[in-house]
Enzyme design. Structure first.
Site, short mmCIF file in Angstrom:
data_model
loop_
_atom_site.label_atom_id
_atom_site.label_comp_id
_atom_site.label_asym_id
_atom_site.label_seq_id
_atom_site.Cartn_x
_atom_site.Cartn_y
_atom_site.Cartn_z
N HIS A 165 12.88 -10.91 -9.59
CA HIS A 165 12.58 -10.01 -8.47
C HIS A 165 13.80 -9.16 -8.15
O HIS A 165 14.93 -9.62 -8.25
CB HIS A 165 12.16 -10.83 -7.24
CG HIS A 165 11.57 -9.97 -6.17
ND1 HIS A 165 12.36 -9.23 -5.30
CD2 HIS A 165 10.29 -9.69 -5.84
CE1 HIS A 165 11.56 -8.55 -4.49
NE2 HIS A 165 10.31 -8.81 -4.79
N LYS A 192 8.58 -14.47 0.18
CA LYS A 192 10.06 -14.37 0.26
C LYS A 192 10.61 -15.48 1.16
O LYS A 192 10.07 -16.58 1.13
CB LYS A 192 10.44 -12.96 0.73
CG LYS A 192 9.77 -11.88 -0.14
CD LYS A 192 10.25 -10.49 0.10
CE LYS A 192 9.50 -9.51 -0.80
NZ LYS A 192 9.96 -8.13 -0.68
N ASN A 235 3.93 -12.64 -2.19
CA ASN A 235 5.29 -13.16 -2.26
C ASN A 235 5.83 -13.24 -0.84
O ASN A 235 6.11 -12.22 -0.23
CB ASN A 235 6.14 -12.21 -3.12
CG ASN A 235 7.62 -12.60 -3.12
OD1 ASN A 235 7.98 -13.69 -2.66
ND2 ASN A 235 8.46 -11.71 -3.62
N GLU A 290 15.13 -8.24 -5.49
CA GLU A 290 16.06 -8.76 -4.47
C GLU A 290 17.04 -9.73 -5.10
O GLU A 290 18.20 -9.80 -4.72
CB GLU A 290 15.25 -9.41 -3.33
CG GLU A 290 14.61 -8.35 -2.45
CD GLU A 290 13.29 -8.74 -1.84
OE1 GLU A 290 12.95 -9.94 -1.81
OE2 GLU A 290 12.57 -7.82 -1.37
N SER A 305 5.28 -2.14 -0.81
CA SER A 305 4.52 -1.62 0.34
C SER A 305 3.02 -1.53 0.10
O SER A 305 2.36 -0.61 0.60
CB SER A 305 5.10 -0.27 0.80
OG SER A 305 6.44 -0.43 1.22
N GLY A 344 9.41 -2.99 0.93
CA GLY A 344 9.73 -3.20 2.34
C GLY A 344 10.08 -1.94 3.09
O GLY A 344 10.61 -1.98 4.20
N GLU A 370 7.84 -3.10 -9.69
CA GLU A 370 8.15 -2.94 -8.27
C GLU A 370 9.32 -1.97 -8.11
O GLU A 370 10.48 -2.38 -8.23
CB GLU A 370 8.54 -4.29 -7.66
CG GLU A 370 7.45 -5.34 -7.73
CD GLU A 370 7.65 -6.42 -6.68
OE1 GLU A 370 6.81 -6.53 -5.79
OE2 GLU A 370 8.67 -7.13 -6.74
P1 13P Z 1 6.59 -5.37 0.31
O1 13P Z 1 5.12 -5.48 0.02
O2 13P Z 1 6.98 -6.00 1.61
O3 13P Z 1 7.10 -3.98 0.14
O4 13P Z 1 7.33 -6.26 -0.81
C1 13P Z 1 7.01 -6.08 -2.13
C2 13P Z 1 7.63 -7.17 -2.93
O5 13P Z 1 8.84 -7.22 -3.09
C3 13P Z 1 6.76 -8.20 -3.49
O6 13P Z 1 7.43 -9.00 -4.40
#
Ligand code: 13P
Length: 251
Positions: free
Chosen positions: A95, A11, A9, A97, A213, A173, A167
């Site tokens: 997601h 983003k 992903n 976010e 992560s 992140g 997640e």
């Molecule tokens: P990270 O791997 O950067 O922690 O992000 C995970 C994520 O949100 C994948 O959708």
């Protein structure tokens, strides 16, 4: 046996030339990986160019989000027919976010899931608890609510096309991965819940990804857990070398 599924992903990252360079590099290094479903989810602006670069590739094009209506006066939104038209085969829905920063709720997630299932896009339903919820012992209650809410009205046949991505928000992140035991505990809980909702056969076939992560150093121990069937990778999917090491975890 569930076939592993690993999706990058990206983003809100990568211009068109950067996106094309990344998938071209992935195509070049991933020629020998056939036992894993691999996907990349570029930003909308790069989908067409990445689709072109993936024409002869086993890597699947994934969208990061979609609207539930097929068309209309929804400024700034993108619909399922637009995504299938450009070559997307899957879509990430809900997601964290988007839930935390952009007003996504279980209700909108559910509408989007139905719209994806009404198209040819196979949805990846994202769920996860915040640190506050985990520390308040609310993890399983929150996850159950997100699963029941997100899947409301989804029949068993359609459910076969759904992948769930667990997640934990506190692991995204932050460099703070869930331990393999924490991931396994939740994944087993989710599979039990899906058994209650859809029966054992479907639950046994359901693929549950872990996200938060994930990197080349922790993918093997995560994938070694019996109920971890793949990964949704953010930061470590932005470079060909690290994403290639992740999807090649078996070699
Ligand atoms: P990270 O791997 O950067 O922690 O992000 C995970 C994520 O949100 C994948 O959708």
């Amino acid at each position: 046996m569930r076939r592993p599924i690993i999706v990058g992903n990206w983003k809100m990252q990568k211009t068109v030339p950067e996106a094309v360079a990344l998938v071209e590099a992935l195509n070049a290094v991933l020629t020998d990986v056939h036992e894993v479903d691999i996907g990349v989810a570029p930003p909308f602006t790069a989908l067409a160019a990445v689709a072109e670069a993936l024409r002869f590739s086993e890597i699947v094009l994934v969208a990061q989000n979609m609207h539930w209506e097929p068309r209309g006066a929804f400024t700034g939104e993108i619909s399922a027919p637009m995504l299938t038209d450009v070559g997307c085969r899957r879509v990430i829905i809900g997601h964290s976010e988007r839930r935390q920063l952009l007003g996504e709720t279980d209700e909108t997630v559910n509408k989007k899931l139905h719209a994806a299932l009404g198209s040819t896009l196979d949805p990846i339903l994202c769920i996860g608890e915040t640190l506050e919820q985990r520390e308040g012992n609310a993890t399983f209650r929150v996850l159950e609510q997100q699963v029941r809410g997100g899947l409301a009205g989804v029949a068993g046949e359609a459910m076969r096309r759904v992948v769930i991505a667990y997640e934990p928000v506190w692991a995204i992140g932050t460099g703070k991965t869930a331990t393999p035991e924490q991931a396994q505990e939740v994944h087993a809980f989710l599979r039990n819940l899906v058994t209650t909702l859809y029966g054992k056969t479907l639950a046994e076939d359901l693929r549950i990804q872990y996200g938060g992560s994930v990197n080349a150093g922790n993918i093997q121990t995560l994938m070694a857990q019996p109920d971890v069937d793949g990964a949704l990778v953010g930061g470590a999917s932005l470079e060909a070398a690290s994403f290639a090491r992740i999807v090649s975890f078996q070699s």
